[in-house]
Design a protein around this motif. Sequence first.
Motif, mmCIF file in Angstrom:
data_model
loop_
_atom_site.group_PDB
_atom_site.id
_atom_site.type_symbol
_atom_site.label_atom_id
_atom_site.label_comp_id
_atom_site.label_asym_id
_atom_site.label_seq_id
_atom_site.Cartn_x
_atom_site.Cartn_y
_atom_site.Cartn_z
ATOM 1 N N ASN A 1 137.797 -5.275 19.863
ATOM 2 C CA ASN A 1 139.004 -4.851 19.141
ATOM 3 C C ASN A 1 139.210 -3.343 19.228
ATOM 4 O O ASN A 1 139.704 -2.708 18.308
ATOM 5 N N THR A 2 138.811 -2.769 20.356
ATOM 6 C CA THR A 2 138.984 -1.341 20.568
ATOM 7 C C THR A 2 140.433 -1.041 20.917
ATOM 8 O O THR A 2 141.030 -1.744 21.742
ATOM 9 N N PRO A 3 141.048 -0.026 20.343
ATOM 10 C CA PRO A 3 142.422 0.327 20.715
ATOM 11 C C PRO A 3 142.521 0.681 22.192
ATOM 12 O O PRO A 3 141.546 1.114 22.815
ATOM 13 N N LEU A 4 143.708 0.507 22.734
ATOM 14 C CA LEU A 4 143.913 0.756 24.166
ATOM 15 C C LEU A 4 143.612 2.192 24.538
ATOM 16 O O LEU A 4 143.100 2.459 25.631
ATOM 17 N N ILE A 5 143.899 3.125 23.647
ATOM 18 C CA ILE A 5 143.631 4.530 23.951
ATOM 19 C C ILE A 5 142.139 4.777 24.130
ATOM 20 O O ILE A 5 141.719 5.584 24.958
ATOM 21 N N ASP A 6 141.314 4.040 23.362
ATOM 22 C CA ASP A 6 139.866 4.178 23.521
ATOM 23 C C ASP A 6 139.356 3.434 24.756
ATOM 24 O O ASP A 6 138.387 3.854 25.380
ATOM 25 N N ILE A 7 139.994 2.315 25.087
ATOM 26 C CA ILE A 7 139.619 1.613 26.317
ATOM 27 C C ILE A 7 139.888 2.495 27.522
ATOM 28 O O ILE A 7 139.151 2.479 28.509
ATOM 29 N N CYS A 8 140.951 3.297 27.447
ATOM 30 C CA CYS A 8 141.305 4.224 28.532
ATOM 31 C C CYS A 8 140.644 5.575 28.365
ATOM 32 O O CYS A 8 141.154 6.583 28.886
ATOM 33 N N ASP A 9 139.531 5.632 27.640
ATOM 34 C CA ASP A 9 138.723 6.856 27.499
ATOM 35 C C ASP A 9 139.508 8.009 26.881
ATOM 36 O O ASP A 9 139.265 9.173 27.208
ATOM 37 N N GLY A 10 140.463 7.676 26.005
ATOM 38 C CA GLY A 10 141.212 8.707 25.307
ATOM 39 C C GLY A 10 142.264 9.404 26.142
ATOM 40 O O GLY A 10 142.828 10.419 25.687
ATOM 41 N N GLN A 11 142.567 8.918 27.321
ATOM 42 C CA GLN A 11 143.540 9.538 28.214
ATOM 43 C C GLN A 11 144.888 8.848 28.066
ATOM 44 O O GLN A 11 145.049 7.691 28.441
#
Length: 906
Positions: free
Chosen positions: A648-658
């Motif tokens: 349930n990680t947000p997409l921004i965290d899945i994309c390493d904050g980029q």
Amino acid sequence: MGIKDFQEFLETECSSACVSVDLLKISRAFVPKRRPIARVGQVGTSGRFCVVVDAESCLDRLYGGYFSDWVCGGQWNRMTSFLGNLVQACHSANMELVVFFNGALENQKINEWMSQQLTQRDKVRYVLRHIANKGTPPPKVWWNQPVFLKEALKMALRQLGVTIACSMDDHHQEVIKFCREHNLQGIIAQESIYTIFDPPRYFSSNNLKLTYKGSLETKEYIMDEIAKCMNLNPNRFCIFAALLGNHILTDEDLMTFRELMPTTDTGKPRRNRDKLDADLIKATCDYVRNLPAVDNLDIVGNDVFKLFKANKADLVERFKQSVQYFVSGTHEGFMKNCQLQRGLNYGNPLMGPNINQVPRNIDARVLGNAMGDAQSKKNLGFPQVPNEILRVAVDRHQKGLMHPHIYQVLTQGEVKLPVILEDDTTRELPSYIDLYRPLRQAIYSVLLNLNKQKIVHEIQNKEKVNVMQPDFSAQVKEWVVRRGSGRPTYEVVTARPVEWKTPSIQRMWLGQQDGDKDRRLRAFLTIMMSDTSLMLNTNYVPQHLLVMCSVLRYIMQYGRILQRQELDAFLAMSVSPLLHDVQTMQDLKLPNIVPRGSQLASLFMSGIETAAMANDVCGAPIPWTMICPWLYMDGKLFHFKLLKANNNTPLIDICDGQMEQVLRVERMRQAILENLRVDFAKPLLPGFYYPYPGQPYSANPLPYGPTVAARGRGNPMPGIPSRQVGRGRGILGFRKEPQAGRSPIEAQGGQLEIAGVVVGQWGPNMSNRRGGRGGNQIPTQVMSVGQRGRGIFTGRGGFLPGREGMIRGRIASPLYNSRGAYRPAYYSRGRGSPTKRPVRIVARPGRGRTVKATPKGRGVTVDVSSTMRSKASDEFDEVDEEVNGGYSGASDEDEEIGTATVSIKG
């Protein structure tokens, strides 16, 4: 086949003939006897030490070794990095490689292929079982080539400038003929049949190792030393090989002959010896050595099959054919054939044909064989293939520039679909054979020009009345290994014209007009069901990600296969800069591996292979450099992103904050889902599976998910009692009678269970009236905590990981609250994860004992500390090592002891 067992015999009994060598040292000291005459498209004319590599026997070596991350879907950038180092080391040491792939259908060896597929299926089962129980990569003894490996190797070698070739009829015969025709210095392989062919030099591919000190180590088999160890004249090796058994004279045919062979210890005949071992090979060698003469094969054959009466003549004839098969691969046999026919015209792939040009330098014998095969299929009702199309297909197939299935369909109308990493014991995901069958049917129809024939017929008979419509269809055989099947069988797939108009195969392959390129791309996207405006917009879908997005769009149209976070994981992986960082990905350690992630990666790469075939059929509108898997896929990175997405990680965290990566993912997702009614898959319930349609699939995608009966009343699934089937929304449990709109929970009380042990009981203490307090009471509930496996459940569908954060190696399953609302599963109490909610509610009838409730029905808190010990159970747990075929590492271990503390609030 018996001849394959001869390789192990050489390793153990003729160890003096196996010498460790350094190929780079040999190549540096190589001096050609005479200066070769350089010719266009001719290999071995550079003055280098040139060897041919049989890719089929060293796919693992070319991939980079037995490193275990192949189970996640393949690490393609790591593979290209290894190949780059290998090619660079060879060129710096005056060494040249020619890599030969097997592109032949080889109907004459279909039984051997069947046996290999059954063995492969067993390996896949052991691998998936190991992942489910351990959550770790499998041992190297279960290595299985990742999906799309052969085509990816061709692209990588082509990019590095290495000559590649592809066989068309008989792989081993064509490899040795290629070596002799081009005067190459040797063969790198691991097939004992080459010892009978007696190549110039024979090197082992299993022992091939590129070391850090700059050496390419392997073993060389000395042919003369082998003859000395066996005390057998080389002119009798072909008869010896025929009596060992091959695809012409099989093991079953030689059963009686082997029983008559005396044992070395007692001298008495042996019985029921269908498997070759060192003792039997020595006895066969002694028999051949003691033959008075070998000039007349009829006399030898009659002596071998002297106990047969009914089919003796047939066995003697096949014995002679088997001997001739080995003779034709020797130097003497090759020199005799050279006077009658020319060798195969395999050239440098960098000098390959233009798709808009018909090649003229095709060997007449090869083209004649292809036309003969196509003509025989025409006599059986198969569509006629134009000669110019066959000429292009032969040329591109020989040089490895086209998917081998295309040539096989054009000439023989058959393909073989191998076993991949998918679970054939569950229905969680469909088989790739069924999933991509509509795509293959469309590919067959375009390749065989069925659409063009239908259009021409409609134009010619436009003004005529009552004209009989001919059958514009063709049948293609697909050899497959089905779930639960004991052996591979073929399925007849009908290729029918699709509803849209596509250009003819001649125009797509040979057209030179301005609009032909756009027509080819339109045909490819239409086959992939991805002909939308955003898919062609490079601001949404970059060119190197077009194939990936088209495959994902097709999967989304097929039905409920991918979950939303799984789609995001694929897209986030493709835009991550870590994709091209080989060292970082090599050092990355995954916390665990889940079976679904491995199967999704294999399913996706099967779609990539089908899309590559569609691209070749449509005239290659997408350059081959844009299809290379290392541009958008890394199995370990995909698994890393998938584990984060499932948490349930947000997409921004899945994309390493980029944020830039987030925007690219959002745009690609928008293009993939354009004009689609999306129905994402939901995680499976514990002990529940979603059946998929078992009928043959039509050209239109079928929905994939639970049927209406599975969501309602009745007993739609055999083997599952009716009382276990709920309404889909609500809590799965036991009930006496199905009541619409009510949760299937008894109303006489409840209890708390920890690992199956009752630790508390209570009665109804809460209100279920939507408007406020009071009113009807909710049914009594049972809280069951401490599931079998590693870790325990926490609040609101959450999961507190133990040693590996999994239940028997699997992600925590989704749960539902008392009102039927879906609650996603979490690995742990992460960001935004609610806690202190019941996890699992199971009915328990007949309990009226209650406990006193706190004011307002809210304050019930139970803290339990319990020591639990469990052992993972599996249907294969009791299979011993002998049944497992000698594979190791497949046994289960006792789970670690943990302490569970649970807090439950009403």
